[in-house]
Enzyme design. Structure first.
Site, PDB file in Angstrom:
ATOM      1  N   GLU A 117     -63.164  25.969  48.594  1.00 23.26           N
ATOM      2  CA  GLU A 117     -63.946  27.187  48.347  1.00 23.26           C
ATOM      3  C   GLU A 117     -63.667  27.690  46.940  1.00 23.26           C
ATOM      4  O   GLU A 117     -62.737  27.214  46.283  1.00 23.26           O
ATOM      5  CB  GLU A 117     -63.601  28.256  49.392  1.00 23.26           C
ATOM      6  CG  GLU A 117     -64.150  27.911  50.775  1.00 23.26           C
ATOM      7  CD  GLU A 117     -63.789  28.934  51.835  1.00 23.26           C
ATOM      8  OE1 GLU A 117     -64.661  29.696  52.226  1.00 23.26           O
ATOM      9  OE2 GLU A 117     -62.629  28.968  52.257  1.00 23.26           O
ATOM     10  N   HIS A 245     -69.365  39.260  48.703  1.00 24.33           N
ATOM     11  CA  HIS A 245     -69.515  37.802  48.852  1.00 24.33           C
ATOM     12  C   HIS A 245     -70.800  37.414  48.134  1.00 24.33           C
ATOM     13  O   HIS A 245     -71.832  38.055  48.322  1.00 24.33           O
ATOM     14  CB  HIS A 245     -69.578  37.430  50.336  1.00 24.33           C
ATOM     15  CG  HIS A 245     -69.360  35.970  50.588  1.00 24.33           C
ATOM     16  ND1 HIS A 245     -70.261  35.010  50.195  1.00 24.33           N
ATOM     17  CD2 HIS A 245     -68.341  35.304  51.181  1.00 24.33           C
ATOM     18  CE1 HIS A 245     -69.800  33.813  50.534  1.00 24.33           C
ATOM     19  NE2 HIS A 245     -68.631  33.965  51.135  1.00 24.33           N
ATOM     20  N   ARG A 292     -64.995  34.656  43.585  1.00 25.58           N
ATOM     21  CA  ARG A 292     -66.138  35.400  44.109  1.00 25.58           C
ATOM     22  C   ARG A 292     -66.658  36.535  43.251  1.00 25.58           C
ATOM     23  O   ARG A 292     -67.853  36.769  43.158  1.00 25.58           O
ATOM     24  CB  ARG A 292     -65.696  36.037  45.428  1.00 25.58           C
ATOM     25  CG  ARG A 292     -66.142  35.242  46.551  1.00 25.58           C
ATOM     26  CD  ARG A 292     -65.627  35.802  47.807  1.00 25.58           C
ATOM     27  NE  ARG A 292     -65.477  34.649  48.653  1.00 25.58           N
ATOM     28  CZ  ARG A 292     -64.969  34.675  49.838  1.00 25.58           C
ATOM     29  NH1 ARG A 292     -64.512  35.802  50.323  1.00 25.58           N
ATOM     30  NH2 ARG A 292     -64.897  33.593  50.549  1.00 25.58           N
ATOM     31  N   HIS A 353     -68.232  42.479  51.590  1.00 24.80           N
ATOM     32  CA  HIS A 353     -67.619  41.489  52.472  1.00 24.80           C
ATOM     33  C   HIS A 353     -66.188  41.832  52.874  1.00 24.80           C
ATOM     34  O   HIS A 353     -65.794  41.640  54.020  1.00 24.80           O
ATOM     35  CB  HIS A 353     -67.640  40.143  51.744  1.00 24.80           C
ATOM     36  CG  HIS A 353     -67.128  38.986  52.529  1.00 24.80           C
ATOM     37  ND1 HIS A 353     -67.728  38.550  53.691  1.00 24.80           N
ATOM     38  CD2 HIS A 353     -66.073  38.152  52.319  1.00 24.80           C
ATOM     39  CE1 HIS A 353     -67.068  37.499  54.158  1.00 24.80           C
ATOM     40  NE2 HIS A 353     -66.057  37.249  53.356  1.00 24.80           N
ATOM     41  N   ARG A 388     -59.724  39.073  46.386  1.00 24.92           N
ATOM     42  CA  ARG A 388     -59.096  38.114  47.317  1.00 24.92           C
ATOM     43  C   ARG A 388     -59.600  36.691  47.093  1.00 24.92           C
ATOM     44  O   ARG A 388     -60.808  36.465  46.953  1.00 24.92           O
ATOM     45  CB  ARG A 388     -59.409  38.529  48.767  1.00 24.92           C
ATOM     46  CG  ARG A 388     -58.925  37.553  49.804  1.00 24.92           C
ATOM     47  CD  ARG A 388     -59.219  38.069  51.188  1.00 24.92           C
ATOM     48  NE  ARG A 388     -60.625  38.153  51.470  1.00 24.92           N
ATOM     49  CZ  ARG A 388     -61.325  37.213  52.101  1.00 24.92           C
ATOM     50  NH1 ARG A 388     -60.739  36.102  52.509  1.00 24.92           N
ATOM     51  NH2 ARG A 388     -62.605  37.384  52.323  1.00 24.92           N
TER      52      ARG A 388
HETATM   53  P1  FAD Z   1     -60.902  42.507  62.598  1.00 17.53           P
HETATM   54  O1  FAD Z   1     -60.976  41.079  62.952  1.00 17.53           O
HETATM   55  O2  FAD Z   1     -62.090  43.116  62.005  1.00 17.53           O
HETATM   56  O3  FAD Z   1     -60.492  43.314  63.906  1.00 17.53           O
HETATM   57  C1  FAD Z   1     -60.484  44.722  63.903  1.00 17.53           C
HETATM   58  C2  FAD Z   1     -60.473  45.209  65.331  1.00 17.53           C
HETATM   59  O4  FAD Z   1     -60.254  46.609  65.368  1.00 17.53           O
HETATM   60  C3  FAD Z   1     -61.786  44.973  66.069  1.00 17.53           C
HETATM   61  O5  FAD Z   1     -61.471  44.543  67.357  1.00 17.53           O
HETATM   62  C4  FAD Z   1     -62.431  46.358  66.101  1.00 17.53           C
HETATM   63  O6  FAD Z   1     -63.296  46.557  67.177  1.00 17.53           O
HETATM   64  C5  FAD Z   1     -61.189  47.223  66.251  1.00 17.53           C
HETATM   65  N1  FAD Z   1     -61.362  48.614  65.826  1.00 17.53           N
HETATM   66  C6  FAD Z   1     -61.859  49.074  64.651  1.00 17.53           C
HETATM   67  N2  FAD Z   1     -61.857  50.425  64.653  1.00 17.53           N
HETATM   68  C7  FAD Z   1     -61.340  50.826  65.840  1.00 17.53           C
HETATM   69  C8  FAD Z   1     -61.089  52.089  66.443  1.00 17.53           C
HETATM   70  N3  FAD Z   1     -61.393  53.253  65.838  1.00 17.53           N
HETATM   71  N4  FAD Z   1     -60.558  52.122  67.693  1.00 17.53           N
HETATM   72  C9  FAD Z   1     -60.286  50.968  68.356  1.00 17.53           C
HETATM   73  N5  FAD Z   1     -60.507  49.748  67.839  1.00 17.53           N
HETATM   74  C10 FAD Z   1     -61.022  49.683  66.595  1.00 17.53           C
HETATM   75  N6  FAD Z   1     -61.406  35.398  55.983  1.00 17.53           N
HETATM   76  C11 FAD Z   1     -60.793  34.193  55.828  1.00 17.53           C
HETATM   77  O7  FAD Z   1     -59.590  34.137  55.577  1.00 17.53           O
HETATM   78  N7  FAD Z   1     -61.512  33.048  55.999  1.00 17.53           N
HETATM   79  C12 FAD Z   1     -62.839  33.035  56.291  1.00 17.53           C
HETATM   80  O8  FAD Z   1     -63.439  31.987  56.453  1.00 17.53           O
HETATM   81  C13 FAD Z   1     -63.502  34.294  56.419  1.00 17.53           C
HETATM   82  N8  FAD Z   1     -64.831  34.350  56.677  1.00 17.53           N
HETATM   83  C14 FAD Z   1     -65.416  35.559  56.899  1.00 17.53           C
HETATM   84  C15 FAD Z   1     -66.760  35.607  57.258  1.00 17.53           C
HETATM   85  C16 FAD Z   1     -67.358  36.810  57.582  1.00 17.53           C
HETATM   86  C17 FAD Z   1     -68.803  36.855  57.969  1.00 17.53           C
HETATM   87  C18 FAD Z   1     -66.588  38.008  57.530  1.00 17.53           C
HETATM   88  C19 FAD Z   1     -67.202  39.317  57.887  1.00 17.53           C
HETATM   89  C20 FAD Z   1     -65.256  37.960  57.135  1.00 17.53           C
HETATM   90  C21 FAD Z   1     -64.659  36.753  56.813  1.00 17.53           C
HETATM   91  N9  FAD Z   1     -63.327  36.680  56.439  1.00 17.53           N
HETATM   92  C22 FAD Z   1     -62.723  35.464  56.281  1.00 17.53           C
HETATM   93  C23 FAD Z   1     -62.493  37.876  56.425  1.00 17.53           C
HETATM   94  C24 FAD Z   1     -61.698  37.937  57.737  1.00 17.53           C
HETATM   95  O9  FAD Z   1     -62.531  37.513  58.792  1.00 17.53           O
HETATM   96  C25 FAD Z   1     -61.190  39.318  58.039  1.00 17.53           C
HETATM   97  O10 FAD Z   1     -60.601  39.887  56.916  1.00 17.53           O
HETATM   98  C26 FAD Z   1     -60.157  39.256  59.161  1.00 17.53           C
HETATM   99  O11 FAD Z   1     -60.730  38.615  60.276  1.00 17.53           O
HETATM  100  C27 FAD Z   1     -59.690  40.641  59.520  1.00 17.53           C
HETATM  101  O12 FAD Z   1     -58.942  40.582  60.698  1.00 17.53           O
HETATM  102  P2  FAD Z   1     -58.383  41.932  61.311  1.00 17.53           P
HETATM  103  O13 FAD Z   1     -57.668  41.559  62.559  1.00 17.53           O
HETATM  104  O14 FAD Z   1     -57.655  42.684  60.279  1.00 17.53           O
HETATM  105  O15 FAD Z   1     -59.683  42.792  61.620  1.00 17.53           O
HETATM  106  C1  SIN Z   2     -66.755  32.092  53.642  1.00 16.78           C
HETATM  107  O1  SIN Z   2     -66.780  31.251  54.543  1.00 16.78           O
HETATM  108  O2  SIN Z   2     -67.417  32.009  52.606  1.00 16.78           O
HETATM  109  C2  SIN Z   2     -65.888  33.285  53.826  1.00 16.78           C
HETATM  110  C3  SIN Z   2     -64.508  32.956  53.472  1.00 16.78           C
HETATM  111  C4  SIN Z   2     -63.699  34.182  53.241  1.00 16.78           C
HETATM  112  O3  SIN Z   2     -64.209  35.299  53.266  1.00 16.78           O
HETATM  113  O4  SIN Z   2     -62.507  34.017  52.992  1.00 16.78           O
END
Ligand code: FAD
Ligand code: SIN
Length: 530
Positions: A117, A245, A292, A353, A388
């Site tokens: 990537e 993104h 990015r 993103h 990032r």
């Molecule tokens: P999240 O996975 O967002 O979980 C947050 C949780 O908190 C959810 O369950 C939500 O419902 C809950 N929540 C929020 N507010 C409240 C509240 N007030 N009360 C109770 N619950 C609440 N990163 C990579 O490293 N590689 C990738 O390939 C990648 N691809 C991505 C593709 C997309 C489309 C997106 C959107 C992001 C991507 N990212 C990627 C970034 C990565 O997915 C996120 O940064 C990471 O998953 C965040 O994890 P988290 O557990 O911190 O939050």
């Molecule tokens: C992607 O698959 O392009 C997202 C990867 C990331 O957000 O780290």
């Protein structure tokens, strides 16, 4: 109603679930509650596509290279100690995911099929087709739901953290260190506010992409953790750094925007403007695989220059059979819109993103509030600096949730007695406000942020944003004090707070770095980026 546990986890993405899984095993006799505001599966994690960056085989890759790539992408605002700690721990965390049943793609010879990537000097992205996040999320959920000492509360919305402020009221010393005692939580089905009490709290509520009109983030990403932490006076940093993104699918009306993974460009996808120029040649020698912030800024600039709504991503020169094998979900999505990737170019636009800033934590995910940990996208660890590096986010969440669980194992205070925690005081008049007012205000926040606080900012745009957000803040406060509490109202409150913080941190920044660009700070490029 009071619901007690030893540990409370807020959020069920990779950060919350991996922490719960670890602590449940370390403390089999302690009770752990997980609350999450929607269905358990719904999270940014579920939508992750590209994968997890990990140096696995030191004969083919090196920690030094991954560290350098991370620092270059972050424009050297990263904390070097944290970068090193995360990257050298990655293999251990990845092995753990494998043990938990997560499946990563392998090639015909049985070796891991590593993707590439933007900003990476090597192929080091572990992935499960183009749905890595879904694979991880559902594997973790399956594990966590089977643990006897964990209780799950879906459709429970955390409103505010409980600290001395709610317990001792006006008697508290505003300057002294605060302690967390749990959270007030809206049960969305019963419509009552419950008091979740715990000795230790993990805040893992993810990001805030929903402050913008076009975002890859699902509807749950409304900056709730940032709002709660800010109101509880936790230390917050780097909020000016928002990652856009470069390549979300241009499909007006679809929200959230569907992501066309950066791995597609890593696989050979090329970007063109409407005139058919491969415009990245004018911006960066790394072309489509520059970090990015550079690619997103270049696309934004091309769109403005030609008055276009999108640029085009071409994969038609790639082997179709192999492409489908790697990116079945992306291919299917394009097909559903009548885009035949064998001959049609894919229309793409930048989309909000990832939130680089957040709640400041140390290497063990400890915040400035006692007994409160934060992990994942809600936190600011120092790994990402100003921008990032792709696929470093899932890794960051795993490492910091692991460190937090280790820290808790060492420091859990068995003798610690919680003070008496008051129930939620409902002061609202329970007036049924027109829901449409909340919808209008939410749309207004997104419009303000998109128009004035996007990829390219200026002093005047930031000032306009601040003034308009202040009006919305006052309206929201009135609604909050008088209307029945609903998820939409609470989310709006947090969106306004998060938007305000992005604007205020942007106004304070005096140098362009990584994902932050204010044209008034950069006379040289003022004509290039508009
Ligand atoms: P999240 O996975 O967002 O979980 C947050 C949780 O908190 C959810 O369950 C939500 O419902 C809950 N929540 C929020 N507010 C409240 C509240 N007030 N009360 C109770 N619950 C609440 N990163 C990579 O490293 N590689 C990738 O390939 C990648 N691809 C991505 C593709 C997309 C489309 C997106 C959107 C992001 C991507 N990212 C990627 C970034 C990565 O997915 C996120 O940064 C990471 O998953 C965040 O994890 P988290 O557990 O911190 O939050
Ligand atoms: C992607 O698959 O392009 C997202 C990867 C990331 O957000 O780290």
């Amino acid at each position: 109603m009071k619901i007690k546990s030893d540990i409370l986890v807020i959020g069920s993405g990779i950060a919350g679930l991996s922490f719960a899984l670890k602590t449940a095993k370390k403390f089999p006799l302690k009770k752990i509650n997980i609350i999450t505001k929607g269905e358990a599966l719904e999270s940014n994690t579920k939508y992750a596509q590209g994968g997890i960056a990990t140096v696995y085989d030191l004969n083919k890759d090196s920690f030094e290279a991954h560290i350098k790539d991370t620092m270059v992408a972050g424009d050297h605002l990263n904390d070097p100690e944290i970068v090193k700690m995360v990257i050298t721990q990655a293999k251990e965390r990845l092995d753990e995911l494998l043990q938990w049943g997560v499946d990563f793609d392998k090639d015909d010879k049985g070796n891991f099929d590593l993707g590439k990537e933007g900003g990476h000097s090597k192929n080091r992205i572990f992935h499960h087709k183009d749905i890595t996040g879904f694979e991880i999320e559902q594997s973790l959920l399956k594990k966590v739901k089977n643990l006897p000492n964990v209780s799950f509360y879906p459709y429970h919305f955390a409103i505010d953290l409980i600290t001395e402020h709610q317990v001792f009221g006006d008697l508290i010393d505003l300057e002294s260190e605060k302690t967390v005692f749990g959270a007030y939580v809206l049960d969305e089905k019963d419509k009552q506010v419950k008091t979740f009490i715990a000795k230790y709290v993990m805040l893992a509520t993810g990001g805030s992409g929903q402050v913008y009109k076009t975002t890859t983030n699902p509807f749950v990403a409304t900056g709730d953790g940032i709002g709660m932490a800010y109101r509880a006076k936790a230390k917050i940093a780097d909020m000016e750094f928002v990652q856009f993104h470069p390549t979300a699918l241009y499909n007006p009306g679809e929200s959230p925007a569907f992501l066309i993974s950066e791995a597609v460009r890593g696989y050979g996808g090329k970007l063109f403007n409407r005139k058919g120029e491969r415009f990245m040649t004018r911006y960066d020698e790394r072309l489509e695989l520059a970090p990015r912030d550079i690619v997103a800024k270049a696309i934004d600039s091309e769109m403005k220059k030609y008055g276009d709504d999108f640029v085009l991503l071409d994969v038609s020169h790639l082997n179709y059979t192999d492409f489908i094998k790697h990116f079945p979900n992306i291919t299917k999505k394009c097909q559903s819109l009548g885009i035949d990737i064998r001959k049609d170019r894919i229309p793409v636009v930048p989309a909000a993103h990832y939130q680089m800033g957040g709640i400041v934590v140390d290497k063990n995910a400890k915040t400035s509030i006692k007994n409160l940990y934060a992990s994942g996208e809600v936190s600011r660890t120092g790994l990402h600096g100003a921008n990032r590096l792709a696929s470093n986010s899932l890794l960051e969440a795993l490492v910091f949730s692991h460190n937090a669980a280790q820290d808790l194992e060492k420091n859990f205070d068995e003798n610690y007695k919680l003070p008496s925690i008051p129930e939620w005081i409902d002061t609202s008049a329970h007036r049924n406000m027109e829901k449409i007012l909340i919808t209008h205000d939410t749309n207004e926040v997104k419009t303000i942020m998109t128009n004035y606080v996007g990829i390219v900012r200026s002093n005047e745009r930031l000032l306009r944003a601040l003034r308009r957000l202040y009006v919305l803040y006052q309206d929201n406060k009135r609604l909050y004090d008088h209307a029945e509490l609903t998820t939409e109202l609470l989310e709006l409150r947090n969106l306004i707070t998060t938007a305000y913080l992005i604007v205020e941190f942007s106004r304070k920044r005096k140098e362009n770095k990584g994902g932050f660009y204010n044209m008034d700070l950069d006379k040289k490029t003022k004509d290039t980026y508009q």
